[in-house]
Motif scaffolding. Structure first.
Motif, PDB file in Angstrom:
ATOM      1  N   SER A   2     -86.172 -89.110  51.640  1.00 50.12           N
ATOM      2  CA  SER A   2     -85.629 -87.899  51.036  1.00 50.12           C
ATOM      3  C   SER A   2     -85.734 -87.964  49.516  1.00 50.12           C
ATOM      4  O   SER A   2     -85.839 -86.925  48.861  1.00 50.12           O
ATOM      5  CB  SER A   2     -84.179 -87.694  51.471  1.00 50.12           C
ATOM      6  OG  SER A   2     -83.389 -88.810  51.095  1.00 50.12           O
TER       7      SER A   2
ATOM      8  N   GLN B 244     -86.352 -93.918  44.162  1.00 51.23           N
ATOM      9  CA  GLN B 244     -85.852 -94.336  42.861  1.00 51.23           C
ATOM     10  C   GLN B 244     -86.665 -95.518  42.338  1.00 51.23           C
ATOM     11  O   GLN B 244     -87.145 -96.332  43.120  1.00 51.23           O
ATOM     12  CB  GLN B 244     -84.378 -94.732  42.976  1.00 51.23           C
ATOM     13  CG  GLN B 244     -83.505 -93.589  43.475  1.00 51.23           C
ATOM     14  CD  GLN B 244     -82.148 -94.048  43.931  1.00 51.23           C
ATOM     15  OE1 GLN B 244     -81.850 -95.238  43.940  1.00 51.23           O
ATOM     16  NE2 GLN B 244     -81.310 -93.099  44.312  1.00 51.23           N
TER      17      GLN B 244
ATOM     18  N   VAL C 216     -84.682 -93.674  49.657  1.00 48.88           N
ATOM     19  CA  VAL C 216     -83.435 -93.213  50.256  1.00 48.88           C
ATOM     20  C   VAL C 216     -83.785 -92.541  51.574  1.00 48.88           C
ATOM     21  O   VAL C 216     -84.389 -91.476  51.618  1.00 48.88           O
ATOM     22  CB  VAL C 216     -82.685 -92.236  49.343  1.00 48.88           C
ATOM     23  CG1 VAL C 216     -81.371 -91.813  49.983  1.00 48.88           C
ATOM     24  CG2 VAL C 216     -82.426 -92.886  47.990  1.00 48.88           C
ATOM     25  N   GLY C 217     -83.430 -93.219  52.672  1.00 47.69           N
ATOM     26  CA  GLY C 217     -83.661 -92.675  54.006  1.00 47.69           C
ATOM     27  C   GLY C 217     -82.400 -92.892  54.811  1.00 47.69           C
ATOM     28  O   GLY C 217     -81.327 -92.437  54.436  1.00 47.69           O
ATOM     29  N   GLN C 218     -82.545 -93.643  55.896  1.00 45.71           N
ATOM     30  CA  GLN C 218     -81.345 -93.999  56.663  1.00 45.71           C
ATOM     31  C   GLN C 218     -80.420 -94.850  55.810  1.00 45.71           C
ATOM     32  O   GLN C 218     -79.199 -94.721  55.856  1.00 45.71           O
ATOM     33  CB  GLN C 218     -81.754 -94.752  57.931  1.00 45.71           C
ATOM     34  CG  GLN C 218     -82.560 -93.927  58.914  1.00 45.71           C
ATOM     35  CD  GLN C 218     -83.075 -94.751  60.071  1.00 45.71           C
ATOM     36  OE1 GLN C 218     -83.410 -95.917  59.891  1.00 45.71           O
ATOM     37  NE2 GLN C 218     -83.152 -94.159  61.242  1.00 45.71           N
ATOM     38  N   ASN C 219     -81.000 -95.756  55.073  1.00 48.68           N
ATOM     39  CA  ASN C 219     -80.288 -96.589  54.106  1.00 48.68           C
ATOM     40  C   ASN C 219     -81.112 -96.602  52.826  1.00 48.68           C
ATOM     41  O   ASN C 219     -82.140 -95.939  52.740  1.00 48.68           O
ATOM     42  CB  ASN C 219     -80.140 -98.026  54.629  1.00 48.68           C
ATOM     43  CG  ASN C 219     -79.303 -98.121  55.875  1.00 48.68           C
ATOM     44  OD1 ASN C 219     -78.270 -97.475  55.980  1.00 48.68           O
ATOM     45  ND2 ASN C 219     -79.746 -98.928  56.823  1.00 48.68           N
ATOM     46  N   PHE C 220     -80.636 -97.373  51.864  1.00 48.41           N
ATOM     47  CA  PHE C 220     -81.466 -97.640  50.692  1.00 48.41           C
ATOM     48  C   PHE C 220     -82.393 -98.797  51.043  1.00 48.41           C
ATOM     49  O   PHE C 220     -81.938 -99.869  51.406  1.00 48.41           O
ATOM     50  CB  PHE C 220     -80.600 -98.030  49.495  1.00 48.41           C
ATOM     51  CG  PHE C 220     -80.001 -96.856  48.773  1.00 48.41           C
ATOM     52  CD1 PHE C 220     -78.756 -96.360  49.142  1.00 48.41           C
ATOM     53  CD2 PHE C 220     -80.670 -96.234  47.731  1.00 48.41           C
ATOM     54  CE1 PHE C 220     -78.207 -95.279  48.474  1.00 48.41           C
ATOM     55  CE2 PHE C 220     -80.122 -95.161  47.064  1.00 48.41           C
ATOM     56  CZ  PHE C 220     -78.882 -94.679  47.434  1.00 48.41           C
TER      57      PHE C 220
ATOM     58  N   PHE D 165     -85.391-101.214  49.505  1.00 42.49           N
ATOM     59  CA  PHE D 165     -86.086-101.648  48.305  1.00 42.49           C
ATOM     60  C   PHE D 165     -87.430-102.277  48.660  1.00 42.49           C
ATOM     61  O   PHE D 165     -87.561-102.964  49.675  1.00 42.49           O
ATOM     62  CB  PHE D 165     -85.257-102.690  47.546  1.00 42.49           C
ATOM     63  CG  PHE D 165     -84.237-102.093  46.615  1.00 42.49           C
ATOM     64  CD1 PHE D 165     -83.003-101.699  47.093  1.00 42.49           C
ATOM     65  CD2 PHE D 165     -84.514-101.938  45.268  1.00 42.49           C
ATOM     66  CE1 PHE D 165     -82.055-101.150  46.236  1.00 42.49           C
ATOM     67  CE2 PHE D 165     -83.579-101.391  44.408  1.00 42.49           C
ATOM     68  CZ  PHE D 165     -82.346-100.995  44.889  1.00 42.49           C
ATOM     69  N   GLY D 166     -88.402-102.065  47.784  1.00 40.66           N
ATOM     70  CA  GLY D 166     -89.635-102.802  47.871  1.00 40.66           C
ATOM     71  C   GLY D 166     -89.452-104.187  47.268  1.00 40.66           C
ATOM     72  O   GLY D 166     -88.417-104.471  46.660  1.00 40.66           O
TER      73      GLY D 166
END
Lengths: 108, 112
Positions: free
Chosen positions: A30, A33, A92-96, A98-99
């Motif tokens: 969605s 960042q 930002v999807g189900q959770n945050f 990170f790569g």
């Protein structure tokens, strides 16, 4: 499970050069960042992109969100030693999510 | 305006022990998330607290638990510590569960 990949993993360049780092996923987010993290500190938010195709500029940094909201890029113009750090993208999807980050070193 | 504060900054424990890490969110923030960052990797989401309840959870075992207090501060508890739990534990706060997060500088946990 949503995953983010970042490339390159490491990048060492001379002051004044331009660079682009990438953040890719097979999942739709969605929003996405970008953070920068320096040794011994927590990540600091640089920008949030929300709309597919969105481009945001922060001084010498240009961020782009892919049309399908699955990928993003960060372009730095005329890099400076102060840009050195770990660049992280987070979806930002189900959770945050990170790569793993791109570790950038800008040499004077 | 204080940002996110975490305590302690460093901690050394041995295998099998238990640990509690603490986090005070940025003023005005009501949501707290915890992350584990192993050396050379990106942060891994542990869980998120909002309105004193765990709202989201990442892929971490039940040894990892947490709590949020009425003043929005939070604790992360880890039981039966393993060598692999050695990492930087980051706390992040935000205005609401899906808003951009502000991070603390973390607690460096070392397991011997």
């Amino acid at each position: 499970t949503q995953l983010l990949e970042q490339s390159p993993q490491f990048l060492s360049i001379q002051e004044g050069e331009n660079l682009t780092v990438y953040c890719n996923s097979s999942s739709v987010f969605s929003s996405l960042q970008w953070y920068r993290q320096e040794p011994g500190e927590g990540p600091v938010l640089l920008v949030t992109v929300v709309t597919g195709g969105e481009v945001k500029k922060l001084k010498r940094l240009t961020f782009q969100f892919g049309d399908a909201r699955k990928d993003s890029s960060l372009h730095i113009t005329a890099a400076q030693p102060g840009d050195t750090g770990l660049y992280l993208c987070a979806g930002v999807g189900q959770n945050f999510v990170f790569g793993p980050g791109t570790r950038l070193s800008v040499l004077p | 305006d204080a940002g996110v504060t975490q305590s302690p900054t460093h901690l050394i424990k041995t295998r099998g022990q238990q640990v509690t890490l603490r986090c005070s969110p940025k003023s005005g923030h009501d949501t707290v998330s915890w992350y584990q960052q192993a050396l050379g990797q990106g942060p891994q989401f542990i869980f998120q607290y909002y309105e004193e309840e765990e709202r989201q959870r990442g892929n971490f075992p039940d040894r990892f638990s947490g709590h949020q207090f009425p003043n929005y501060s939070s604790e992360l508890n880890v039981n039966a510590l393993l060598l692999g739990d050695s990492a930087l534990y980051l706390c992040a706060s935000s205005f609401s569960p899906r808003q951009p997060q502000h991070f603390g500088d973390g607690t460096r946990l070392s397991i011997l």
